[in-house]
Design a protein around this motif. Structure first.
Motif, short mmCIF file in Angstrom:
data_model
loop_
_atom_site.label_atom_id
_atom_site.label_comp_id
_atom_site.label_asym_id
_atom_site.label_seq_id
_atom_site.Cartn_x
_atom_site.Cartn_y
_atom_site.Cartn_z
N ARG A 69 39.06 70.10 79.11
CA ARG A 69 39.55 69.00 78.83
C ARG A 69 38.34 68.01 78.03
N PRO A 70 39.22 67.90 77.14
CA PRO A 70 39.21 66.92 75.86
C PRO A 70 37.59 65.92 76.50
N SER A 71 38.05 64.99 77.63
CA SER A 71 36.81 63.84 78.15
C SER A 71 35.56 64.48 78.11
N ASP A 72 35.30 65.25 78.76
CA ASP A 72 34.68 65.89 79.58
C ASP A 72 33.55 65.91 77.94
N ARG A 73 34.16 65.98 76.73
CA ARG A 73 33.40 66.59 75.24
C ARG A 73 32.19 65.26 75.68
N TRP A 74 33.42 64.18 74.72
CA TRP A 74 33.28 62.70 75.24
C TRP A 74 32.51 61.89 76.07
N GLN A 75 32.27 62.63 77.43
CA GLN A 75 31.28 61.89 78.10
C GLN A 75 30.04 62.57 78.24
#
Length: 1998
Positions: free
Chosen positions: A815-821
Motif C-alpha cells: 500500500r503506497p500510503s504506508d510509506r508516507w504514513q
C-alpha cells in the motif's frame, strides 16, 4: 450571454437575502428570455461543416449579425470549436467577445481567455439551474418571500413539465442526465489533452499546429468537474434509471444521495411531509419502483439495488404508519413490506452501505472502523471524493435509514436473525448426521461438503451502524444509550423527534447485546463494532463505559431483557479475562524463556546468548482469524472510550482488577498476529494521549517501563563491557523478517504512532494546565534502562531513526500510503522530541538560581539530546533531512510555478460557488499554506510573483500580484523582500510595471472600482460571462495601499515600499520613479504661486482641474503617501510644493451627482450636491495637506529657513480673496469678518449636510433585542462603522432563532420581519454614512488644530506685531463656534497675550459662548471637557495672579501663621465683569461640572475639579457663589466621601509599576480644590462640616508609604517613582488639614480635635517620616516635614501633658520624633541634603537665580523651604515649652555646647539643648544680615531705574522668550528687568520676615530656659513636667553662675549683632518698629539674665 451571468447573480442574491426587494417583473422577464438556454443545459451545439466553411470564407454570425473575420480568427475559432466540443459559431462568438474587449491581446492569450470565458458561461448556466432548484426548495419554508415563491412557480410550470404521460420524466432531468453521460466523453478527451499538453499555448498559423497550454487545459478539466458535480437531478425516476446502469460512476454517490434524500421521511404537518406522502402514494412511481426493484430485474450492482429497495420500503412503511388507511393498498400491505425488507437484506443492502461509508472514510485517509468490511479495489474507486459538507449529507441519509429500520422494522430484524440462526443450526445438524454416516462408509466426496455459506446480515448491520456513527459527528449516538439528543445549530431532525417519543433505539441496542451468543464470534465482533461507533463523543463514551462496567446489564435501568445466551459477555472484565487467558496460554511452558546476558560468561558465549534465532523466540500459540477480528473490535471500542473521555481513561487504567496497561503490553512480546499487535499499540496510544493530568503522565511512564521490561524492542544495545549489540528483537525482528517480506506493516505503523504519542509537548497540553503545573511534560521515567545501558529511550530513538526512517526508501510497500504514513510518524517523533526538549530552561532561569545536576541529567536522558547531536553533526539523519528538504523544495518550486495560475485564475473562477450545503467550501487563497519563508530561501520565487504586475492583458493577475507583494511585505523581513526584488534580474521590469500601474488614465469611481474588483477577483469572487473587465483603477488603488502601508512611520527602512517609490540603488542617474508619478497626479492642475497670487497669465495655456476636485477619492491615498515623514523629505526638494498645495486647496467639496447623493450647506448658504465618498475623501486629503504644511513649518523653523516659513504664513494668515480661483465659488464674508485663509479653512469644516438616503421609523417587534455593538469595526481610515458581514450574520442568526422558536408563523409575521430587517439594514447604512462624514470632519478639525498650533507655537514671532492680537481674537471668535477647538486657542492666547490690552467686550462674548456650550446638556462629555479646559484658561487669562504668583510659597506662608502678610492678588478689571456673567448660571454650572467630576471618565474628572478650583479662587472670599452651590446639593460631601471610596485605587498607584495613574491625577485635582477652599474661613468651615479630616484619618493609602528601595525610587522610569507618588498623595492632605487649622485657628475646638485625631491615626507613618534618615531627600519630603511640624505646633496646646510624656504611643511618639528632629535642624546649617528629583528641579538646578549670588533656582528654593522648616521647629519647641506661660515646661537641656555646621551630633540624642538654640540663633542672625543687605541693595538699584544696565538681560530674564526680548527696545527691556527685580525684592522681604520671626521665637525660648536654669533652687531638682527618659537630661547639674556665664559668653556676639540691625519699611514691612522693639527688649532681658550687664559694668569700673 452577459444576461445569464446577471441572472445568476440576482438568483444568488435572492437566495442569500430573502428579504431583499428586486424588480420581480424584470427578473421573470429575464427568466423567460433565458428559459431556452436553461432548457438546453450545456448544449452549445456541435461542430458543423457549414459553419466551418463560413469561417474559412471569412465571415460568420455573431449575436445574429454577420461579422467579417480574418484567417487567423477563423483558424483560432475552428481550433477552439474542436477543443471545446461546441459549434464553430459559438466558439467564434466567444472569441469575438474576447477580442472586442481586448483589441491588443495576443493570439495565445485570446485563446486562453476564450476558453476561460466559455467555461464561465457554462458555470453560470450550471449555477442558475442549481439556484433555481434550491430556491424551489426554499419556497416551502413558511418564511419564504414572495419572490422565492414566484420563482418556485416558474420552475415547476416552465422548467419541469412532464414529457408525455407514460414516461413521467421531466425534460430538464432528462437533459441533465444526458449531459452527465456526455461529459464523461468530454472529460476523458480533456484529460488526455492535459496529459500531453505543453507549458504554453500555441496559436494556430499557416505553419504551426495549435495547442492549448497545460494551465488552461488543467483549468478546463477542473471546470468540467465542477459543472458535473452540481448537476444532480431531483427527479426520482431519472435517478433510478441512471443508477441502474452506472454503479461505479464518479457521480454515483451524489445521485444515490439525491435518491435517498427524496425517500427521507418528513414531518407530516409540513409541506415537505405532504410531498413525501404524495410521492409514496403516486401509482405510476409505485409501478416504476416495483418494476425496477423486482427480484427478477438485473442491476449492475445488486447491492445498490438492495439499498434503494430498503430505503423505498422504509419510506412506504413510514407513510403507512402515518396514514393507516393505506394498509390494504397495493405496495403498503404488510406481506409486501416484509418481503421487500427480506429481499433487501438478502441482497446485501447492509454490505453495500457499509462499504460505501468505508470507501468515503478511506478516501479521507481514515481506515474503516469495522472488522467485517472488506473494501474492494476494483472500478468502484472511480467514484469522486465527496466534499465534506456533502459527505455529511450522505451519512445523514444513511443514519435516517438506520433509524427508520429500527423504528419500523425491528421485528423483521429479529425474524431475519432468527431465520438465519435456524438455517445455521439446521445445517449443523445435517452435517453432524452426515458425518456419522461417513464415519461408517469412509470419507465423503468434495461435493458432499459443498453448500451455501451462512449469512451474517444482522452482523453486517451492526458493523454498518458502528462504521456509520464512527464517521458521523460526535454524540450522534446518544439516543441509543437512552440519553437526550444534543440540540445542534440546525435543530432536532424529524427522526430524532420521533425517537424521543417512541424510544426504539435503546431497546434495539439492548436486544442486540442480549441476543448475541458468546459462541458466535462473528456476531460478537460486529456487536463490538457497533458499540465502538456509538461510543463516539464524551457523553457517549462515558455511557458506553458505564454499560460495560455493569457487565452487560441493561441499557436503561429497569429495562432488562431476558436472554438465553446471557449478555455478561459484553463487559470489561470479560474482555480483559480473555486477554489474560491468551497471555497465560502463551507463557505456558511451550518454549524457552528470554535469556539475559551473564557478565561472567565468555565473550563468545555472551554474544551467542544475545543473538536471536532465525524465528521469534516468543512462544507460539493459536489465535484464529475470527478471534483476531474479535480482539481488534473490542480493542477499538476500548480505544474509543478512552480517547473521548479522560475520566474513563483514568478509571480503566487505574482499575486494580482489570490491569489494563500491563495486560495489553504483556501481549506484545508474545507470538500473536501482527494485526492484533497493531491494535494493541493503537489502544495503548489512546491511553497515552495528553490531557489527563498527572494520572496520564503516570500511564505514560508505566508504558515506558513495561516496554523496557518486556523488551518490545532490543533495549540492551550495549553490554557491560561496552560492546554494541546490533541484534533485533520483538518489533524490530518482526519488521525485518515478516513485515518487510510481505510489504505490509500492520504493527510497525501503530508502534511508531505509540512512540510519538508518548512524547508530550507543551503545545499539546492546554495552556492553563501548563500554567498551573497540573500536567508535567516529561513522560519518561527516571533511570529507565539502568543498569545495563545509559538511561533514557535511546534504543527507541535509534529504532525510529536508524531502523525505520533511514530505511524507508529501501523497503517495498503493498500500500503506497504506508510509506508516507511511516515517514510522517518518524518525522512526528523527531519533531515532538525536539519540541519537548526543554533547553529554554537553561536560559530562562534566574542568574542566581542553582543549576542542579538532576536537571542536566534529565536533559541528557531526553531523546531531544540524541536528535540534536545527530542534526548538528554530519550524521545520516542530517543528510536525510536535508535531502528531503531539497526534494520538497523541488516539488514546491513546481507548485510555485503554477500556483499563481491556480490561485489567481482557477480559484477566482471557482470562488463564486460559496453555498456550503451543496458544493462544499471553496477556500480562499489564505486557506492554502503560505510559503513566506520558503519563498525567501530561493531568490527567484518572490520576483516571479512580482513580475505578474507586467501583464496588462491579465489585469486580475496584476491586481493580485500587487496584493500578494503587499501581504509578503508584512510577513517577511522588510529588508529581505526589498533585497530579493532589487537584486533579481527582473527588478527593472517590476519597477517599470509598477510605475505603469500608477500612470493609468482611468477615471473610474474609486469606490465602485474597488467594490467591483473585490467582488470579481480573488478568492470568493463570482465568475463572469464576459471578457475580464479592466481593473486599472482597482490596481492603482492597491498599488497606493502597498505604498501607504510600507511608508508608515512604524515601518523600517529600507523596505519594498521605499524601493517601489524611489527605485533601487541600481537605478543610476535620474530615472523616473513612482514618486514622480504621484507628484504629477497631485500637481496636475495646481498653478504656481505667482499665478495663484493674481498673475493669471503667468503660466499660459489652459489650466486643468486638480485631481482633488475631479477625483478626490483617488487623490486621498496619493496625499496620504506624501504625508509620511520619509516622503516629505523628498518634497522639500520640489519647488513650492507645500505652498502651492495649501494655496490651491478648495474650501468647498467637489460636486458629484452620482447616487446616493448628499447635500452640503455651508455657513454662507452655499449648497453643493455630492456623495459621501467624495465628501469624506476630500476632507481627509485636505487634512493630509494640513499635516504636510504643519510638518513643513516644524522642520523649517528648526532649521531656521525663514523664507519658507514666511511664505506659508502669508498663505495661512493672509487675505483669503487673494487665493480664490475664478472658477471656484467665492468665499462669503460677513461685514467685519476676518478674511484670513486659516479661518476660511475652519469655516469650511462647519457645514450642515443632509442625506438622500432616509428610512422611516417603524416599531421593532421581532428584532428589538438585537445587540449591534458587536458589529462595529474600524475601516481603513480608522472610523468605527457597522460591518456589513457581521450585521448580516447577526440578522440571519436572529431570523433563524425566531423561526426555530416558532415566533414567525404567519405571512404577516414574515412580512413584518422582512420590513424590520430592511429597516435595520437601511438604518445601518445611513449610520455608517453619518459616521464616515463625522469622522472625516473631526479629522479635519484635528489636522487644522495641529496646523494652527504649529503656526502659533513655532512661528508666532514671525507674525506681524501690529496684527497678532487681532489675528488671535479673530481665531478665537471663529473657533468658539466649535467647542472642540476652543482649548487650543485659549491656551495660545494665554501664552502670548497680556490681559491689559485685551478688549473686554470680545472676552465677555467668548465667556458667554463657552458658558452656553457647557450648560447645553446635549453636548458629549468630550465636548464639555474641552470647554472646561477653555474656561480654565480663560480664568487664568483674566486673573494673571493665578499664573505669575508663587502660589506654593504663599500657601506655605498662609499655613505658617495667620498674621503673616500675604502678597495681595492683582485683581484684574475683567474679574468683576466675568463674575457678573457667571453669577446667574453659577448654580447650574457647578452642578454640571460636579456631575462630570463625580461620574465622568477620569481624565474629565481631573479637568472638572481643576475648573472648580479655578472658580473658587476667582470668586474670592467675599463672593462665595461656588461654595454655596457646592454645599447646597450635598456635592461637597459627596466629593469628600469619594476619597475614602477611592482608597484601594490610590493604594494601587503606589505599586512599582502601576497599571494606571489616572486615580492619582483625579485625586490631586480634588485635593487642590479642597486646599483652595481651606484658604477662606467659609470654605474651611464647609470642609469641616463635610467631615473631611475624619475621613482622611480613616484612609489607608496615607499609611502605605513604599519602602525606599531601588524599585520604588527608579529615576530612569518614564513614570515618577513610587516614593514621589506617595508624596503626591500625602502632601495635599497635610496642606488641606493645616490650611483648615490655620484659617480657623487652634482655638476652634472641632478643627483642633479632628486634626489631632488625624495625627494620631497616622502617627506611625508620621513618626517614620520624622525619623527618616537618608543622605539625599527630595523637596517634597522637606515640605511634608514642615507641614507636619506646623500642624503639630497648632494642635499641641490641646494635647494633654500626660500624653506627651509617653514617647512610644499616641501623640507622644510624634512629640518625641519632632524633638529628635530639632536636634538635627537647629544650629547645623541645612537640616537635610536635598537633591533634585523631578525634571523641573533638575532643570532649575542648572539655572542661575538672579539676585541670590551664584545660587541656582533650585538651591534658592531649597534654602527658603529649609528656613520655613526651621521656623516651624522653633515654633513647636516654643509651644512645647509653654514659653508664653508663667510656668515653663523644660524642653532644652542645659548643655551649652555649640553644634558644628553641617555635622551630626557625635551621640544620638532626642532632646534639644541650649547650645542647639544658641547655634540656631547665630545662624539666623547671619542669614538675616545677609538678607537685609540684599534687600537694601535691590532697593538702591530700583531707586535708580534709569541707570539699570540691560546688556545681560538674557541671563536675568531667562524665563522670557529670547526672540521676544530681541524685538523689545531698551525701555521695554529695562521695564521687564525692573519687574523681575521687584519680584526678587518681595521674595527677600518675605524671607527676612521669616528669619526675623524665627529669631524672636528663639530669643524668647532661650531666655525662658536660661531664667529657669539660673535659679539656684532648681539645681539638682528634677523638673516636674518631664518624662522619665528625659528627666536626667533636663536636670541642672552645674552652678547657676557658671551656667549663666557660659551662655552669656556664647550669646553676647549674637545679641550685639541683633542690636546692630537697622530695620525699616523697605526691609521687613510696615511692622518693622514692633519687631525692632521686641528684639531690643529680649536682648536686654537676656543680658540681664546672663549677667552681661554686670560684666560690662565691672569692666567699665575697672
Amino acid at each position: 450571454m452577459d444576461s445569464i451571468s446577471r441572472l445568476k447573480d440576482v438568483l444568488a442574491k435572492v437566495m442569500a437575502h430573502q428579504d431583499s426587494h428586486y424588480d420581480e417583473q424584470e427578473l421573470f422577464d429575464e427568466l423567460m428570455v433565458q428559459k431556452p438556454r436553461l432548457m438546453k443545459v450545456l448544449d452549445f451545439g456541435h461542430m458543423n461543416d457549414q459553419e466551418k466553411k463560413e469561417l474559412e470564407s471569412g465571415k460568420t454570425i455573431v449575436d445574429d449579425k454577420p461579422v467579417a473575420v480574418n484567417s487567423d480568427f477563423a483558424r483560432q475559432a475552428i481550433f477552439l470549436a474542436v477543443e471545446l466540443n461546441c459549434s464553430e459559431r459559438e466558439a467564434a462568438s466567444v472569441l469575438h467577445s474576447v477580442m472586442s474587449r481586448n483589441p491588443n491581446i495576443s493570439p495565445a492569450n485570446s485563446m486562453e481567455l476564450t476558453v476561460e470565458q466559455f467555461h464561465g458561461r457554462r458555470r453560470a448556466i450550471t449555477d442558475c439551474i442549481r439556484f433555481l432548484m434550491e430556491i424551489t426548495q426554499l419556497a416551502y419554508v413558511p418564511s419564504a418571500s414572495s419572490t422565492i415563491k414566484h420563482i418556485s412557480e416558474f420552475v415547476q410550470s416552465e422548467l419541469l413539465p412532464q414529457i408525455g404521460e407514460q414516461g413521467g420524466e421531466t425534460a430538464l432531468a432528462h437533459k441533465i442526465l444526458n449531459e452527465i453521460e456526455y461529459m464523461d466523453v468530454v472529460m476523458g478527451r480533456a484529460d488526455m489533452i492535459r496529459k500531453n499538453a505543453g507549458s504554453n499555448t500555441i496559436a494556430p498559423t499557416a505553419q504551426t499546429n495549435p495547442a492549448l497550454g497545460f494551465e488552461i487545459v488543467n483549468a478546463r478539466c477542473e471546470s468540467l468537474k465542477y459543472e458535473r458535480r452540481f448537476f444532480t437531478p431531483n427527479e426520482v425516476k431519472a435517478l433510478i434509471k441512471w443508477l441502474t446502469v452506472h454503479p461505479n460512476h464518479p457521480m454515483t454517490y451524489y445521485l444515490l444521495t439525491a435518491a435517498f434524500l427524496a425517500f427521507d421521511p418528513a414531518d407530516p404537518k409540513a409541506v415537505v411531509g405532504y410531498m413525501r406522502h404524495k410521492l409514496a402514494t403516486d401509482h405510476s412511481l409505485m409501478s416504476f419502483m416495483k418494476s425496477k426493484l423486482d427480484i427478477s430485474t438485473e442491476w449492475k450492482d445488486p447491492g445498490m439495488k438492495a439499498a434503494i429497495l430498503l430505503k423505498w420500503t422504509l419510506l412506504l412503511t413510514d407513510t403507512r404508519h402515518i396514514d393507516p388507511n393505506l394498509e390494504h393498498q397495493d405496495g403498503f400491505k404488510t406481506e409486501d413490506l416484509e418481503t421487500w425488507v427480506w429481499n433487501a437484506v438478502q441482497g446485501d443492502a447492509f454490505s453495500y452501505l457499509a462499504i460505501a461509508v468505508a470507501q468515503i472514510e478511506r478516501k479521507r485517509g481514515a481506515s474503516p472502523a469495522a472488522s467485517l468490511i472488506i473494501l474492494p479495489s476494483n472500478e468502484q474507486e472511480q467514484r469522486d471524493i465527496l466534499a465534506e459538507d456533502f459527505k455529511l449529507i450522505m451519512l445523514t441519509t444513511f443514519e435516517t435509514l438506520v433509524r427508520l429500520l429500527i423504528t419500523h422494522a425491528s421485528s423483521e430484524l429479529r425474524k431475519i436473525k432468527q431465520r438465519q440462526e435456524d438455517i445455521v443450526l439446521a445445517s449443523g445438524r445435517d452435517r453432524a448426521r452426515q458425518a456419522s454416516l461417513r464415519y461408517a462408509s469412509g470419507l465423503a466426496s468434495d461435493s458432499d461438503r459443498q453448500g451455501p455459506p451462512p449469512r451474517h446480515d444482522i452482523a453486517m448491520l451492526y458493523s454498518f451502524i458502528g462504521l456509520l456513527y464512527s464517521a458521523l459527528p460526535l454524540e450522534r449516538g446518544l439516543q441509543f444509550w437512552g440519553a437526550g439528543v444534543m440540540v445542534e445549530v440546525v435543530g432536532i431532525s424529524y427522526m430524532q423527534t420521533v425517537e424521543n417519543s417512541v424510544g426504539r433505539l435503546p431497546s434495539f441496542l439492548q436486544w442486540a447485546v442480549w441476543s448475541t451468543p458468546i459462541q458466535d464470534t462473528t456476531m460478537l465482533t460486529a456487536l463490538y463494532d457497533m458499540l465502538n461507533g456509538l461510543s463516539k463523543g464524551r457523553q457517549c463514551s462515558e455511557l458506553a463505559h458505564n454499560f460495560m462496567a455493569r457487565g452487560g446489564g441493561e441499557i436503561l435501568p429497569g429495562n432488562l431483557v431476558a436472554s438465553s445466551s446471557g449478555g455478561a459477555s459484553i463487559s470489561w472484565s470479560t474482555i480483559f479475562n480473555l486477554l489474560e487467558s491468551w497471555q497465560a496460554s502463551a507463557i505456558a511452558p511451550k518454549g524457552p524463556h528470554p535469556q539475559h546476558i551473564n557478565p561472567n560468561q565468555p565473550f563468545t558465549s555472551s554474544l551467542r546468548s544475545i543473538i536471536p534465532p532465525q524465528v521469534s523466540q516468543a512462544p507460539q500459540f493459536a489465535i484464529s482469524p475470527k478471534e483476531v477480528l474479535l480482539a481488534q473490535s473490542f480493542l477499538r471500542l476500548l480505544s474509543t472510550v478512552v480517547t473521548y473521555s479522560i475520566a474513563v481513561r483514568t478509571t480503566i487504567a487505574g482499575h486494580a482488577h482489570l490491569r489494563a496497561i500491563p495486560t495489553l503490553i504483556s501481549l506484545i512480546p508474545l507470538g500473536i498476529p501482527l494485526e492484533l499487535k497493531g491494535a494493541i499499540f493503537d489502544v495503548v496510544a489512546a491511553f497515552c494521549e495528553p490531557g489527563a493530568g498527572v494520572p496520564g503522565i503516570e500511564i505514560c511512564k508505566a508504558v515506558w517501563t513495561l516496554m523496557e521490561r518486556l523488551e518490545v524492542i532490543n533495549v540492551r544495545t550495549q553490554t557491560p563491557s561496552g560492546f554494541v549489540v546490533a541484534a533485533g528483537k520483538g518489533v524490530e525482528l518482526e519488521l525485518e523478517q515478516i513485515e518487510s517480506v510481505y510489504h505490509l506493516y500492520p504493527a510497525t505503523i501503530p508502534f511508531l504512532k505509540l512512540l510519538s504519542t508518548l512524547l508530550h509537548t507543551p503545545k499539546r497540553v492546554p495552556f492553563r494546565e501548563r500554567a498551573l503545573g497540573a500536567e508535567p511534560i516529561n513522560t519518561i521515567p527516571e533511570n529507565l534502562g539502568q543498569p545495563y545501558r545509559i538511561p533514557g529511550i535511546s534504543p527507541f530513538t535509534s529504532f525510529v531513526i536508524d531502523n525505520v526512517f533511514a530505511n524507508i526508501p529501501n523497503r517495498e510497500y503493498a500500500r503506497p500510503s504506508d510509506r508516507w504514513q511511516m515517514n510522517d510518524l518518524c518525522i512526528c517523533f523527531i519533531e515532538r522530541s525536539l519540541a519537548s526538549f526543554d533547553l529554554e530552561s537553561l536560559v530562562t532561569a534566574s542568574d542566581d538560581a542553582p543549576l542542579k545536576n538532576e536537571f542536566l541529567v534529565s536533559l541528557l536522558m531526553h531523546p531531544g539530546y540524541d536528535i540534536m547531536q545527530r542534526l548538528l553533526t554530519a550524521s545520516p539523519l542530517q543528510e536525510t533531512i536535508l535531502s528531503t528538504i531539497v526534494r520538497v523544495l523541488r516539488i514546491v518550486r513546481r507548485v510555485l510555478e503554477i500556483q499563481d495560475i491556480f490561485l489567481d485564475v482557477l480559484i477566482s473562477l471557482l470562488s463564486d460557488f460559496d453555498n456550503v450545503p451543496f458544493i462544499g467550501t471553496i477556500h480562499s487563497r489564505s486557506y492554502y499554506t503560505r510559503f513566506d519563508q520558503a519563498l525567501s530561501f530561493v531568490p527567484q520565487y518572490i520576483p516571479a510573483l512580482a513580475t505578474y504586475m507586467a501583464y496588462p492583458g491579465h489585469s486580475e493577475l496584476a491586481l493580485l500580484s500587487v496584493k500578494i507583494v503587499a501581504t509578503l511585505s508584512l510577513s517577511l523581513s522588510a529588508s529581505s523582500l526589498a533585497t530579493l526584488i532589487e537584486r533579481s534580474e527582473n527588478s527593472e521590469r517590476i519597477l517599470g510595471s509598477f510605475i505603469h500601474l500608477l500612470t493609468s488614465a482611468s477615471m473610474d469611481d474609486v469606490e465602485q472600482a474597488e467594490e467591483i474588483a473585490d467582488q470579481t477577483t480573488g478568492a470568493g469572487a463570482p465568475d463572469i460571462d464576459q471578457a475580464p473587465q479592466s481593473y486599472e483603477q482597482a490596481i492603482r488603488i492597491a498599488a497606493l495601499d502597498l505604498l501607504i502601508q510600507n511608508t508608515e512611520m512604524s515601518r523600517p527602512y529600507p523596505n519594498i515600499g521605499h524601493f517601489l517609490l524611489f527605485g533601487g540603488s541600481t537605478r543610476a542617474g535620474f530615472r523616473r520613479s513612482s514618486i514622480h508619478t504621484l507628484l504629477d497626479l497631485v500637481n496636475n492642475g495646481i498653478p504656481s504661486l505667482k499665478s495663484i497670487r493674481g498673475d493669471r497669465d503667468h503660466h499660459g495655456g489652459i489650466q486643468t482641474t486638480p485631481l482633488f476636485i475631479t477625483l478626490p477619492t483617488l487623490a486621498e491615498p496619493c496625499y496620504r503617501i506624501l504625508t509620511s515623514e520619509f516622503t516629505s523629505r523628498y518634497l522639500r526638494t520640489r519647488e513650492h510644493f507645500f505652498a502651492r498645495q495649501l494655496a490651491a486647496i478648495s474650501h468647498f467639496v467637489p460636486v458629484c451627482h452620482q447616487g446616493p447623493y448628499v447635500e452640503v450647506v455651508y455657513i454662507d448658504g452655499s449648497r453643493i450636491t455630492t456623495t459621501v465618498p467624495t465628501l469624506t475623501s476630500f476632507l481627509r486629503l485636505r487634512s493630509f495637506i494640513y499635516d504636510l504644511v504643519a510638518l513643513e513649518l516644524h522642520v523649517l523653523t528648526n532649521k531656521g529657513h525663514a523664507k519658507g516659513v514666511t511664505e506659508l504664513l502669508e498663505i495661512l494668515f493672509g487675505n483669503d480673496i487673494d487665493y480664490e480661483d475664478e472658477d471656484e465659488l467665492p468665499t462669503f464674508h460677513e461685514l467685519g469678518q476676518s478674511h484670513m485663509r486659516i479661518i476660511s479653512f475652519l469655516q469650511s469644516l462647519m457645514f450642515d449636510w443632509s442625506d438622500s438616503l432616509a428610512v422611516g421609523p417603524i416599531t421593532l417587534q421581532f428584532l428589538n433585542q438585537l445587540n449591534l455593538s458587536g458589529c462595529f469595526r474600524k475601516d481603513n481610515t480608522g472610523c468605527d462603522i457597522v460591518d456589513r458581514t457581521a450585521l448580516l450574520l447577526l440578522l440571519s442568526t436572529g431570523r433563524r432563532a425566531l423561526h426555530s422558536q416558532g415566533v414567525i408563523n404567519t405571512s404577516a409575521h414574515a412580512e413584518q420581519l422582512s420590513h424590520e430587517t430592511t429597516y435595520i439594514l437601511e438604518s445601518c447604512t445611513i449610520e455608517n454614512r453619518r459616521r464616515k462624514v463625522a469622522h472625516a470632519i473631526m479629522g479635519g478639525f484635528e489636522a487644522w488644530r495641529k496646523l494652527l498650533g504649529m503656526a502659533l507655537t513655532k512661528c508666532f514671532d514671525r507674525l506681524p506685531h501690529d496684527r497678532r492680537e487681532n489675528m488671535l481674537f479673530d481665531l478665537l471668535h471663529s473657533t468658539i463656534i466649535e467647542e472642540t477647538t476652543a482649548t487650543l486657542l485659549a491656551e495660545t492666547v494665554l501664552s502670548y497675550a497680556d490681559s491689559g490690552s485685551l478688549p473686554a467686550e470680545r472676552l465677555y462674548s467668548i465667556l458667554r459662548d463657552v458658558l452656553e456650550g457647557i450648560i447645553d446638556n446635549n453636548h458629549l462629555e468630550l465636548v464639555r471637557g474641552n470647554l472646561y479646559a477653555a474656561l480654565i484658561n480663560f480664568i487664568h487669562l483674566i486673573s494673571p495672579s493665578l499664573i505669575h504668583s508663587d502660589a506654593s510659597y504663599e500657601s506655605h506662608a498662609l499655613i505658617i501663621s495667620t498674621s503673616m502678610d500675604v502678597v495681595p492678588h492683582i485683581q484684574s478689571s475683567l474679574v468683576p465683569g466675568s463674575l457678573a456673567l457667571l453669577k446667574p448660571v453659577m448654580e447650574r454650572l457647578v452642578a454640571i461640572i460636579s456631575r462630570d467630576a463625580t461620574d465622568g471618565t477620569e481624565v474629565w474628572k481631573t479637568i472638572a475639579f481643576m475648573l472648580l478650583d479655578a472658580l473658587v479662587q476667582l470668586s474670592g472670599s467675599e463672593k462665595q457663589y461656588v461654595l454655596s452651590a457646592l454645599n447646597r446639593h450635598g456635592i461637597l460631601t459627596n466629593f469628600v466621601r469619594g476619597i475614602k471610596e477611592s482608597d484601594t485605587r490610590l493604594q494601587s498607584v503606589l505599586k512599582p509599576d502601576p497599571e494606571d495613574l489616572n486615580p492619582l491625577y483625579v485625586y490631586e485635582a480634588k485635593m487642590s480644590l479642597f486646599i483652595r477652599m481651606s484658604q477662606t474661613r467659609a470654605g474651611a468651615e464647609r470642609l469641616l462640616e463635610s467631615q473631611l479630616i475624619p475621613i482622611l484619618a480613616q484612609c489607608d493609602y496615607l499609611d502605605a508609604r513604599p519602602e525606599a528601595d531601588q524599585s520604588f525610587m527608579d529615576q530612569d522610569s518614564f513614570l515618577p517613582s513610587a516614593i514621589q507618588r506617595y508624596h503626591q498623595l500625602f502632601m495635599p492632605v497635610l496642606q488641606v488639614v493645616a490650611g483648615i487649622l490655620a484659617v480657623l485657628s487652634n482655638k476652634h475646638a472641632t478643627a483642633t480635635n479632628q486634626a489631632l485625631d488625624f495625627l494620631t491615626s497616622h502617627g506611625s507613618t508620621i513618626v517614620i517620616l520624622l525619623k527618616y534618615e537618608s543622605d539625599q531627600i527630595s523637596t517634597a519630603f522637606l515640605e511634608e516635614i514642615h507641614l507636619i511640624v506646623t500642624l503639630c505646633a497648632n494642635v499641641l496646646p490641646s494635647v494633654p501633658k500626660s500624653e506627651l510624656l509617653s514617647a512610644n504611643s499616641g501623640f507622644g511618639a510624634i512629640h518625641a520624633a519632632i524633638l529628635g528632629l530639632s536636634t538635627t535642624c537647629l544650629g547645623r546649617g541645612r537640616c537635610f541634603n536635598v537633591v533634585p528629583t523631578t525634571d523641573a528641579e533638575i532643570q532649575d538646578s542648572g539655572i542661575y537665580a538672579y539676585g541670590f549670588s551664584s545660587e541656582s533656582k533650585f538651591g534658592a528654593n531649597v534654602r527658603r523651604k529649609d528656613r520655613l522648616l526651621r521656623k516651624s521647629i522653633v515654633a513647636y519647641v516654643g509651644v512645647a515649652s509653654d514659653y508664653t506661660e508663667p510656668e515653663i515646661t523644660l524642653v532644652l537641656s542645659p548643655i551649652t555646647t555649640l553644634p558644628k555646621h553641617d555635622g551630626k551630633p557625635s551621640i544620638s540624642t532626642t532632646t534639644p539643648t541650649i547650645g542647639d538654640a544658641l547655634g540656631a540663633l547665630r545662624d539666623i542672625c547671619n542669614d538675616l544680615a545677609e538678607m537685609l543687605k540684599q534687600v537694601a541693595d535691590l532697593s538702591a538699584e530700583l531707586a535708580n531705574r534709569d541707570q539699570i544696565q540691560v546688556h545681560n538681560v538674557h541671563e536675568t530674564l531667562n524665563s522670557v522668550n529670547g526672540a521676544l526680548l530681541q524685538e523689545l527696545d531698551v525701555g521695554q527691556k529695562r521695564l521687564l528687568l525692573c519687574q523681575e527685580l521687584e519680584g526678587v525684592k518681595r521674595m527677600g522681604v518675605v524671607e527676612a520676615k521669616i528669619l526675623l520671626d524665627t529669631a524672636e521665637m528663639l530669643l524668647l525660648l532661650i531666655w525662658r530656659h536660661l531664667e529657669y536654669y539660673s535659679e539656684p533652687r532648681n539645681m539638682n531638682t528634677p523638673p516636674v513636667k518631664a518624662s522619665l527618659s528625659n528627666v536626667m537630661r533636663l536636670l541642672a547639674t552645674s552652678e547657676p553662675e557658671a551656667f549663666c556665664a557660659d551662655v552669656g559668653q556664647k550669646i553676647a556676639p549674637v545679641l550685639q549683632r541683633l542690636g546692630s540691625f537697622e530695620l525699616d519699611v523697605e526691609s521687613v514691612g510696615k511692622d518693622w518698629k514692633s519687631h525692632q522693639a521686641y528684639i531690643e527688649v529680649m536682648c536686654r532681658r537676656l543680658r540681664d539674665t546672663a549677667g552681661l550687664h554686670e560684666a560690662s559694668t565691672m569692666q567699665e569700673g575697672e
